[in-house]
Design a protein around this motif. Structure first.
Motif, PDB file in Angstrom:
ATOM      1  N   GLU A  48       0.749  -1.148  -0.137  1.00 43.00           N
ATOM      2  CA  GLU A  48       0.147   0.058   0.215  1.00 43.00           C
ATOM      3  C   GLU A  48       0.741   1.213   0.000  1.00 43.00           C
ATOM      4  O   GLU A  48       0.526   2.043  -0.697  1.00 43.00           O
ATOM      5  N   ILE A  81      -5.349  -5.324  -9.372  1.00 44.44           N
ATOM      6  CA  ILE A  81      -6.080  -4.806  -8.458  1.00 44.44           C
ATOM      7  C   ILE A  81      -7.462  -5.458  -8.502  1.00 44.44           C
ATOM      8  O   ILE A  81      -7.770  -6.002  -9.555  1.00 44.44           O
ATOM      9  N   HIS A  82      -7.702  -5.990  -7.383  1.00 47.18           N
ATOM     10  CA  HIS A  82      -9.238  -6.906  -7.126  1.00 47.18           C
ATOM     11  C   HIS A  82     -10.102  -5.853  -7.729  1.00 47.18           C
ATOM     12  O   HIS A  82     -10.105  -4.893  -7.277  1.00 47.18           O
ATOM     13  N   PRO A  83     -10.837  -6.543  -8.586  1.00 48.69           N
ATOM     14  CA  PRO A  83     -11.968  -5.772  -9.413  1.00 48.69           C
ATOM     15  C   PRO A  83     -12.986  -5.173  -8.319  1.00 48.69           C
ATOM     16  O   PRO A  83     -13.839  -4.170  -8.542  1.00 48.69           O
ATOM     17  N   LYS A  85     -12.777  -5.364  -4.616  1.00 53.45           N
ATOM     18  CA  LYS A  85     -12.320  -4.508  -3.365  1.00 53.45           C
ATOM     19  C   LYS A  85     -11.479  -3.465  -3.917  1.00 53.45           C
ATOM     20  O   LYS A  85     -11.226  -2.474  -2.908  1.00 53.45           O
ATOM     21  N   GLY A  86     -10.747  -3.297  -5.082  1.00 49.07           N
ATOM     22  CA  GLY A  86      -9.958  -2.236  -5.281  1.00 49.07           C
ATOM     23  C   GLY A  86      -8.697  -2.118  -4.597  1.00 49.07           C
ATOM     24  O   GLY A  86      -7.882  -1.341  -4.256  1.00 49.07           O
ATOM     25  N   THR A  87      -8.456  -3.509  -3.921  1.00 50.58           N
ATOM     26  CA  THR A  87      -6.867  -3.648  -3.285  1.00 50.58           C
ATOM     27  C   THR A  87      -6.192  -4.454  -4.172  1.00 50.58           C
ATOM     28  O   THR A  87      -6.491  -5.018  -4.972  1.00 50.58           O
TER      29      THR A  87
END
Length: 99
Positions: A48, A81-83, A85-87
């Protein structure tokens, strides 16, 4: 600005989903030794912070893998990026030079 990231070698047989639940993001390092690649894990909090400070394919990052006694200059090759969750889901590093 110099960015330094410490990673660990990914344990054999570990599943990416289990790694993410444990607070790690799967990663790969390409080009460190010719055509070989290494499977790694990076702490999610470190990822992050890295993504806030680095640009894909532009920012030089000092990557340290203590288990393999490898330190070198890399760039972020790709960030998935996870579609929903955005993580961060997976990251790839490309070695530019050995330190």
């Amino acid at each position: 600005m110099a960015l330094t990231v410490e990673t660990k070698k990914r344990p054999e047989g570990s599943k990416p989903k289990a790694l993410r639940r444990s607070g790690f993001i799967p990663a790969n390092l390409y080009g460190h030794n010719g055509r070989e690649s290494i499977s790694l894990v990076v702490d999610a909090k470190v990822v992050e912070r890295l993504l806030k400070a680095a640009a894909v394919k532009k920012t030089e990052i000092e990557l340290n893998i203590p288990e393999l006694e490898w330190t070198g200059k890399t760039v972020l090759q790709e960030v998935q990026i996870h579609p929903a969750k955005g993580t961060p889901y997976h990251i790839s590093f490309l070695a530019t030079a050995k330190g």
